[in-house]
Design an enzyme around this catalytic site. Structure first.
Site, PDB file in Angstrom:
ATOM      1  N   SER A  65      30.465  58.826  37.799  1.00 54.30           N
ATOM      2  CA  SER A  65      30.364  60.283  37.936  1.00 54.30           C
ATOM      3  C   SER A  65      29.695  60.980  36.764  1.00 54.30           C
ATOM      4  O   SER A  65      29.433  62.185  36.844  1.00 54.30           O
ATOM      5  CB  SER A  65      31.745  60.874  38.141  1.00 54.30           C
ATOM      6  OG  SER A  65      32.136  60.623  39.461  1.00 54.30           O
ATOM      7  N   LYS A  68      26.699  62.792  37.730  1.00 46.91           N
ATOM      8  CA  LYS A  68      26.758  64.106  38.379  1.00 46.91           C
ATOM      9  C   LYS A  68      26.197  65.189  37.465  1.00 46.91           C
ATOM     10  O   LYS A  68      25.702  66.208  37.932  1.00 46.91           O
ATOM     11  CB  LYS A  68      28.198  64.431  38.782  1.00 46.91           C
ATOM     12  CG  LYS A  68      28.752  63.504  39.869  1.00 46.91           C
ATOM     13  CD  LYS A  68      30.249  63.719  40.069  1.00 46.91           C
ATOM     14  CE  LYS A  68      30.816  62.815  41.161  1.00 46.91           C
ATOM     15  NZ  LYS A  68      32.286  62.875  41.237  1.00 46.91           N
ATOM     16  N   TYR A 190      23.466  59.249  46.439  1.00 43.46           N
ATOM     17  CA  TYR A 190      24.694  59.439  45.655  1.00 43.46           C
ATOM     18  C   TYR A 190      25.235  58.095  45.134  1.00 43.46           C
ATOM     19  O   TYR A 190      25.573  57.957  43.960  1.00 43.46           O
ATOM     20  CB  TYR A 190      25.746  60.159  46.513  1.00 43.46           C
ATOM     21  CG  TYR A 190      27.087  60.267  45.830  1.00 43.46           C
ATOM     22  CD1 TYR A 190      27.318  61.215  44.838  1.00 43.46           C
ATOM     23  CD2 TYR A 190      28.126  59.387  46.146  1.00 43.46           C
ATOM     24  CE1 TYR A 190      28.545  61.292  44.187  1.00 43.46           C
ATOM     25  CE2 TYR A 190      29.355  59.464  45.503  1.00 43.46           C
ATOM     26  CZ  TYR A 190      29.560  60.423  44.526  1.00 43.46           C
ATOM     27  OH  TYR A 190      30.768  60.485  43.874  1.00 43.46           O
ATOM     28  N   TYR A 242      38.167  66.188  36.247  1.00 41.28           N
ATOM     29  CA  TYR A 242      38.988  66.396  37.446  1.00 41.28           C
ATOM     30  C   TYR A 242      40.373  66.935  37.090  1.00 41.28           C
ATOM     31  O   TYR A 242      40.475  67.855  36.294  1.00 41.28           O
ATOM     32  CB  TYR A 242      39.103  65.091  38.251  1.00 41.28           C
ATOM     33  CG  TYR A 242      37.821  64.332  38.403  1.00 41.28           C
ATOM     34  CD1 TYR A 242      36.742  64.917  39.051  1.00 41.28           C
ATOM     35  CD2 TYR A 242      37.670  63.055  37.905  1.00 41.28           C
ATOM     36  CE1 TYR A 242      35.551  64.226  39.202  1.00 41.28           C
ATOM     37  CE2 TYR A 242      36.483  62.361  38.051  1.00 41.28           C
ATOM     38  CZ  TYR A 242      35.434  62.951  38.697  1.00 41.28           C
ATOM     39  OH  TYR A 242      34.268  62.269  38.850  1.00 41.28           O
ATOM     40  N   VAL A 260      34.433  56.734  36.741  1.00 39.31           N
ATOM     41  CA  VAL A 260      35.415  55.674  36.968  1.00 39.31           C
ATOM     42  C   VAL A 260      34.929  54.297  36.496  1.00 39.31           C
ATOM     43  O   VAL A 260      35.667  53.322  36.565  1.00 39.31           O
ATOM     44  CB  VAL A 260      35.901  55.603  38.439  1.00 39.31           C
ATOM     45  CG1 VAL A 260      36.667  56.856  38.832  1.00 39.31           C
ATOM     46  CG2 VAL A 260      34.750  55.337  39.391  1.00 39.31           C
TER      47      VAL A 260
HETATM   48  N1  GLU Z   1      31.234  56.614  42.746  1.00 43.55           N
HETATM   49  C1  GLU Z   1      32.561  57.129  42.544  1.00 43.55           C
HETATM   50  C2  GLU Z   1      33.080  57.681  43.845  1.00 43.55           C
HETATM   51  O1  GLU Z   1      32.323  58.280  44.557  1.00 43.55           O
HETATM   52  C3  GLU Z   1      32.510  58.174  41.469  1.00 43.55           C
HETATM   53  C4  GLU Z   1      33.860  58.657  41.067  1.00 43.55           C
HETATM   54  C5  GLU Z   1      33.978  58.907  39.587  1.00 43.55           C
HETATM   55  O2  GLU Z   1      33.301  58.295  38.770  1.00 43.55           O
HETATM   56  O3  GLU Z   1      34.821  59.751  39.211  1.00 43.55           O
HETATM   57  O4  GLU Z   1      34.216  57.516  44.174  1.00 43.55           O
END
Ligand code: GLU
Length: 306
Positions: A65, A68, A190, A242, A260
């Site tokens: 993420s 992002k 994505y 988050y 993650v």
């Molecule tokens: N590729 C992970 C998902 O879509 C990213 C989540 C993350 O890194 O927080 O679940």
């Protein structure tokens, strides 16, 4: 303020290494479950051109993420404030892949860092560019100054095979009219952006423009306006981790973004960027050792944005 960064990194590394072994790798993505959880690195880049590192700072990992932020910067830089008609700017207080709010809030995700919001940003990118994957690669290679940055196809495929919640999120948004493109096409981009492989050194370097009022210090290019860079930092501050964002603000006190894969990047505006990586996560999906390392970093340096 203590700016003896190398000594501070060495101290943090020694003090936190005994924590390795706690937490769990992100086993909901099978390819990530295979990663050795005992890896641990930290890297810093300062705006004055210095770099410091310790441990596994040159081992590439799946940035997940953290990507992002790159896609948000690409889209925000292109379309500006229009972005906020399709995605909000509020913390969600929920897990990164939660479906609950999205239904009650008519398919408008709370912010660009939960998965739903990131999918909207990726959808924008798919609408605006003929080759979004190549665009992402060029952008991240330019910012990290590393032409070898690439996607880990095994991780991308593993996410595709198990990304049931992401498929649910994007289909729900499509039903509300908040996704313009074919859902499989957006998901493909994505999953690939999440599967970008960078090491701590390159990732800290790639985030330095956010500490530098939106200007890439390596070539002087304005990536975002000063105002846009402040806004991305503000979003990282309130939503970057988050449902751990409050805890991160409380204990670390910097704008940051987790993934993650176990990476966390944070910036100190006008000073530096720092990346920590250790794959074992806490229950909110945050690198356990990474969070502690950043807490010690702001404590030992005495640097705070507050
Ligand atoms: N590729 C992970 C998902 O879509 C990213 C989540 C993350 O890194 O927080 O679940």
């Amino acid at each position: 303020m203590n700016t003896n960064y190398q000594q501070i990194l060495d101290e943090i590394y020694a003090e936190t290494r005994p924590m390795l072994g706690q937490g769990r790798v992100a086993d909901y993505i099978p390819a990530l479950a295979k990663v050795n959880p005992r890896q641990y690195g930290i890297a810093i880049h300062t705006l004055s051109g210095e770099a410091f590192q310790v441990g596994d700072a040159r081992v590439p990992f799946s940035i997940q993420s953290i990507s992002k932020v790159f896609v948000l910067a690409m889209v925000f830089g292109r379309i500006g404030e229009t972005l906020w008609t399709r995605v909000g700017r509020e913390p969600s207080g929920n897990a990164f892949n939660s479906l609950v709010q999205l239904e009650t809030e008519n398919g408008i995700p709370r912010n660009p860092f939960i998965n739903a919001g990131a999918l909207v940003c990726t959808d924008h990118l798919v609408s605006q560019t003929s080759d979004p994957l190549l665009n992402i690669l060029s952008f991240v290679r330019m910012l990290s100054n590393n032409p070898k940055v690439g996607f880990n196809e095994e991780v991308a495929e593993s996410e595709r095979q198990t990304g049931f919640r992401n498929a649910a999120l994007i289909n729900l948004m499509k039903s509300f009219g908040n996704i313009e493109n074919d859902v499989d096409e957006v998901l493909k981009v994505y999953f690939h952006q999440c599967a970008l492989m960078l090491d701590c050194h390159d990732l800290a370097r790639a985030f330095l423009f956010l500490a530098n009022r939106g200007i890439n210090p390596w070539n002087g290019e304005q990536i975002l306006t000063t105002s846009q860079a402040k806004r991305v930092n503000a979003l990282m501050q309130v939503c970057g981790l988050y449902d751990d964002s409050g805890e991160f603000a409380f204990t670390v006190g910097l704008p940051g973004k987790s993934g993650v894969g176990g990476g966390i990047v944070a910036v100190i505006p006008n000073l530096l960027s720092i990346c920590v990586w250790s794959p074992a996560l806490n229950s909110h999906g945050t690198s356990l050792v990474g969070m502690k390392a950043l807490e010690l970093f702001t404590t030992k340096t005495g640097i705070s944005i507050f």
